[in-house]
Design a protein around this motif. Structure first.
Motif, PDB file in Angstrom:
ATOM      1  N   ARG A  69      -3.100  -6.219   1.320  1.00 34.28           N
ATOM      2  CA  ARG A  69      -4.438  -5.657   1.546  1.00 34.28           C
ATOM      3  C   ARG A  69      -4.815  -5.697   3.021  1.00 34.28           C
ATOM      4  O   ARG A  69      -5.452  -4.773   3.528  1.00 34.28           O
ATOM      5  CB  ARG A  69      -5.472  -6.371   0.676  1.00 34.28           C
ATOM      6  CG  ARG A  69      -5.422  -5.902  -0.780  1.00 34.28           C
ATOM      7  CD  ARG A  69      -6.594  -6.422  -1.594  1.00 34.28           C
ATOM      8  NE  ARG A  69      -6.645  -7.866  -1.649  1.00 34.28           N
ATOM      9  CZ  ARG A  69      -6.029  -8.618  -2.548  1.00 34.28           C
ATOM     10  NH1 ARG A  69      -5.322  -8.054  -3.481  1.00 34.28           N
ATOM     11  NH2 ARG A  69      -6.130  -9.913  -2.522  1.00 34.28           N
ATOM     12  N   ALA A  70      -4.401  -6.740   3.730  1.00 38.17           N
ATOM     13  CA  ALA A  70      -4.672  -6.808   5.168  1.00 38.17           C
ATOM     14  C   ALA A  70      -3.944  -5.669   5.894  1.00 38.17           C
ATOM     15  O   ALA A  70      -4.496  -5.052   6.817  1.00 38.17           O
ATOM     16  CB  ALA A  70      -4.247  -8.169   5.722  1.00 38.17           C
ATOM     17  N   PHE A  71      -2.718  -5.377   5.483  1.00 38.69           N
ATOM     18  CA  PHE A  71      -1.977  -4.255   6.058  1.00 38.69           C
ATOM     19  C   PHE A  71      -2.705  -2.938   5.776  1.00 38.69           C
ATOM     20  O   PHE A  71      -2.863  -2.094   6.673  1.00 38.69           O
ATOM     21  CB  PHE A  71      -0.547  -4.216   5.500  1.00 38.69           C
ATOM     22  CG  PHE A  71       0.246  -3.041   5.981  1.00 38.69           C
ATOM     23  CD1 PHE A  71       0.825  -3.042   7.239  1.00 38.69           C
ATOM     24  CD2 PHE A  71       0.414  -1.918   5.176  1.00 38.69           C
ATOM     25  CE1 PHE A  71       1.556  -1.948   7.699  1.00 38.69           C
ATOM     26  CE2 PHE A  71       1.141  -0.822   5.621  1.00 38.69           C
ATOM     27  CZ  PHE A  71       1.710  -0.838   6.884  1.00 38.69           C
ATOM     28  N   LEU A  72      -3.144  -2.741   4.540  1.00 37.59           N
ATOM     29  CA  LEU A  72      -3.912  -1.534   4.202  1.00 37.59           C
ATOM     30  C   LEU A  72      -5.145  -1.411   5.078  1.00 37.59           C
ATOM     31  O   LEU A  72      -5.437  -0.342   5.617  1.00 37.59           O
ATOM     32  CB  LEU A  72      -4.340  -1.557   2.733  1.00 37.59           C
ATOM     33  CG  LEU A  72      -3.315  -1.203   1.673  1.00 37.59           C
ATOM     34  CD1 LEU A  72      -3.932  -1.348   0.292  1.00 37.59           C
ATOM     35  CD2 LEU A  72      -2.773   0.193   1.869  1.00 37.59           C
ATOM     36  N   ASP A  73      -5.884  -2.530   5.203  1.00 33.04           N
ATOM     37  CA  ASP A  73      -7.124  -2.512   5.988  1.00 33.04           C
ATOM     38  C   ASP A  73      -6.879  -2.197   7.455  1.00 33.04           C
ATOM     39  O   ASP A  73      -7.678  -1.510   8.092  1.00 33.04           O
ATOM     40  CB  ASP A  73      -7.846  -3.860   5.865  1.00 33.04           C
ATOM     41  CG  ASP A  73      -8.409  -4.105   4.478  1.00 33.04           C
ATOM     42  OD1 ASP A  73      -8.499  -3.152   3.678  1.00 33.04           O
ATOM     43  OD2 ASP A  73      -8.748  -5.271   4.186  1.00 33.04           O
ATOM     44  N   LYS A  74      -5.787  -2.709   8.012  1.00 36.27           N
ATOM     45  CA  LYS A  74      -5.530  -2.548   9.448  1.00 36.27           C
ATOM     46  C   LYS A  74      -4.799  -1.249   9.774  1.00 36.27           C
ATOM     47  O   LYS A  74      -5.134  -0.574  10.756  1.00 36.27           O
ATOM     48  CB  LYS A  74      -4.716  -3.731   9.965  1.00 36.27           C
ATOM     49  CG  LYS A  74      -4.423  -3.642  11.449  1.00 36.27           C
ATOM     50  CD  LYS A  74      -3.625  -4.818  11.951  1.00 36.27           C
ATOM     51  CE  LYS A  74      -3.356  -4.658  13.444  1.00 36.27           C
ATOM     52  NZ  LYS A  74      -2.400  -5.608  13.939  1.00 36.27           N
ATOM     53  N   GLU A  75      -3.796  -0.887   8.986  1.00 32.52           N
ATOM     54  CA  GLU A  75      -2.909   0.213   9.356  1.00 32.52           C
ATOM     55  C   GLU A  75      -3.151   1.518   8.600  1.00 32.52           C
ATOM     56  O   GLU A  75      -2.923   2.592   9.149  1.00 32.52           O
ATOM     57  CB  GLU A  75      -1.440  -0.206   9.154  1.00 32.52           C
ATOM     58  CG  GLU A  75      -1.023  -1.417   9.951  1.00 32.52           C
ATOM     59  CD  GLU A  75      -1.007  -1.184  11.462  1.00 32.52           C
ATOM     60  OE1 GLU A  75      -1.014  -0.017  11.910  1.00 32.52           O
ATOM     61  OE2 GLU A  75      -0.996  -2.188  12.202  1.00 32.52           O
TER      62      GLU A  75
END
Length: 150
Positions: A69-75
């Protein structure tokens, strides 16, 4: 009896005429769209990206849901804020130097967007960010034309 037949013939003729002039109701999307989401689109594509999160049999050794989810949010979300779909999938991958395939817990990311060089660049940037973050050799991309309506 003659009246009865005449009445039946008239009712039948009326029903037949009604069938000939009645058409199915026209239905349309209740969402009419806006500038970013037109009711009908042309030149859009459907891209599916496949991300390996780690061994299917040992999920604790891979990318956690929070990290995903952090990857989705950032990238991903900053590049495609209008919407996307994520599906949990199972996959297999055999690297060039491997003798057997790895069984992977994976995510499939589905994005519909206008097919422009800018958007294609965004897709490539997402793939590059994942490979840099995880050391993976590949993020499978499948893109095909899409008939999209909102």
């Amino acid at each position: 009896m003659k009246i009865h037949r005449s009445l039946l013939a008239a009712v039948f003729a009326f029903q037949l005429a009604a069938c000939a002039t009645t058409s199915a109701p026209v239905t349309s999307s209740t969402l009419q769209g806006d500038a970013a989401h037109p009711a009908q689109t042309q030149g859009w594509v459907d891209t599916k990206l496949f991300f390996g999160l780690g061994p299917a049999d040992h999920p604790e050794q891979g990318i956690s849901e929070a990290q995903w989810r952090a990857f989705l949010d950032k990238e991903v979300t900053p590049r495609f804020p209008d919407g996307l779909t994520v599906i949990d999938v199972y996959g297999q991958w055999q690297g060039k130097q491997e003798s057997t395939p790895e069984r992977l817990h994976s995510k499939m990311l589905v994005i519909y967007y206008p097919d422009t060089s800018d958007n294609r660049g965004k897709i490539d940037a997402i793939r590059a960010a994942w490979k840099q973050r995880t050391g993976d050799q590949s993020v499978l991309r499948v893109t095909q034309p899409a008939d999209v309506s909102f």
